[in-house]
Design a protein around this motif. Structure first.
Motif, short mmCIF file in Angstrom:
data_model
loop_
_atom_site.label_atom_id
_atom_site.label_comp_id
_atom_site.label_asym_id
_atom_site.label_seq_id
_atom_site.Cartn_x
_atom_site.Cartn_y
_atom_site.Cartn_z
N UNK A 126 0.79 -1.24 0.00
CA UNK A 126 0.00 0.00 0.00
C UNK A 126 0.82 1.29 0.00
N UNK A 127 2.05 1.24 0.47
CA UNK A 127 2.91 2.43 0.43
C UNK A 127 3.61 2.52 -0.92
N UNK A 128 4.03 3.73 -1.29
CA UNK A 128 4.87 3.85 -2.48
C UNK A 128 5.87 4.98 -2.31
N UNK A 129 6.93 4.93 -3.10
CA UNK A 129 8.02 5.91 -3.01
C UNK A 129 8.49 6.33 -4.39
N UNK A 130 9.17 7.49 -4.40
CA UNK A 130 9.97 7.97 -5.53
C UNK A 130 11.29 8.46 -4.93
N UNK A 131 12.39 8.19 -5.59
CA UNK A 131 13.68 8.66 -5.09
C UNK A 131 14.54 9.11 -6.25
N UNK A 132 15.22 10.24 -6.08
CA UNK A 132 16.15 10.74 -7.09
C UNK A 132 17.34 11.39 -6.42
N UNK A 152 12.42 2.07 7.41
CA UNK A 152 12.33 1.91 8.86
C UNK A 152 11.08 2.60 9.41
N UNK A 153 10.78 3.80 8.89
CA UNK A 153 9.57 4.50 9.33
C UNK A 153 8.32 3.74 8.91
N UNK A 154 8.35 3.18 7.71
CA UNK A 154 7.19 2.41 7.24
C UNK A 154 6.98 1.17 8.10
N UNK A 155 8.06 0.49 8.45
CA UNK A 155 7.95 -0.68 9.32
C UNK A 155 7.36 -0.28 10.68
N UNK A 156 7.84 0.84 11.21
CA UNK A 156 7.35 1.30 12.51
C UNK A 156 5.86 1.61 12.47
N UNK A 157 5.37 1.97 11.29
CA UNK A 157 3.94 2.26 11.13
C UNK A 157 3.15 1.01 10.75
N UNK A 158 3.81 -0.15 10.76
CA UNK A 158 3.17 -1.44 10.46
C UNK A 158 2.57 -1.49 9.05
N UNK A 159 3.27 -0.89 8.11
CA UNK A 159 2.84 -0.95 6.72
C UNK A 159 3.19 -2.31 6.13
N UNK A 160 2.29 -2.84 5.36
CA UNK A 160 2.44 -4.20 4.83
C UNK A 160 3.52 -4.30 3.77
N UNK A 161 3.65 -3.29 2.93
CA UNK A 161 4.63 -3.33 1.85
C UNK A 161 4.70 -2.02 1.12
N UNK A 162 5.75 -1.87 0.32
CA UNK A 162 6.02 -0.66 -0.44
C UNK A 162 6.16 -1.03 -1.91
#
Length: 200
Positions: A126-132, A152-162
């Motif tokens: 459910x999470x997504x990212x962009x990096x440059x 690490x922040x996403x894990x701490x928020x109990x996000x299932x995946x990125x």
């Protein structure tokens, strides 16, 4: 010395500039666009405007030179963009008939009709990212440090995946994401969708 830090409102121009100057599969896309903000309107600035707590910057002695942006809730973020981000831009670019390059018009079309991530990918990641990163920061572990902090922040928020979408032509970028723990999920058009599971 490279410092990782959070987003400040006056960092928005840096998001736009980095997004443009890395917008051609990591290379400078400035020559493709008559409007230098179009790429950033889609891939960088809305995160600074709507979810600044999910923006992490890399800064060296010359200034901000890299970022990772994203959201923990892709569906919720898309809804916020529809309400708070896209309407003003759609009005601004209502007439794209003259004065724009072909690449500009492709970006304007994406503003008017944003691409949709496959639903099964969002459900599982459910999470997504962009990096440059500007070229001067590459090869120094900066991208890895940005990604690890964001994950690490996403894990701490109990996000299932990125998830993320990589340009299929950007072989170096795809190799980086795979080395960093993202697995290819499916390819749609010119986009390779990739995911990292964080929890069962």
């Amino acid at each position: 010395m490279v410092t990782l830090r959070g987003f400040r409102p006056n960092d928005l121009p840096a998001l736009y500039d980095i997004c443009l100057t890395t917008g051609a599969s990591g290379a400078d896309a400035s020559a493709l666009h008559s409007d230098p903000e179009l790429v950033g309107h889609i891939y960088a600035a809305p995160y600074g405007a709507l979810e600044p707590e999910r923006v992490l910057l890399a800064e060296d002695a010359l200034g901000v030179a890299g970022y990772i942006v994203g959201t923990l809730d892709s569906d919720g973020f898309a809804a916020r963009q529809e309400r708070d981000w896209w309407p003003a831009l759609r009005q601004r670019y209502a007439d794209a008939s003259t004065g724009f390059t072909e690449a500009d018009r492709e970006r304007i079309a994406a503003i008017k009709h944003p691409g949709v991530t496959p639903a099964a990918i969002v459900a599982n990641y459910p999470a997504h990212i962009h990096m440059n990163l500007r070229s001067r920061l590459r090869g120094q572990g900066v991208g890895t440090a940005l990604l690890e902090a964001w994950v690490a922040d996403a894990r701490a928020a109990n996000v299932r995946g990125i998830h993320l979408g990589a340009n299929a032509a950007n072989s170096g970028g795809i190799a980086f994401w795979q080395h960093s723990g993202f697995a290819p999920l499916q390819t749609v058009g010119g986009t390779v969708w990739m995911g990292m599971a964080l929890a069962d």
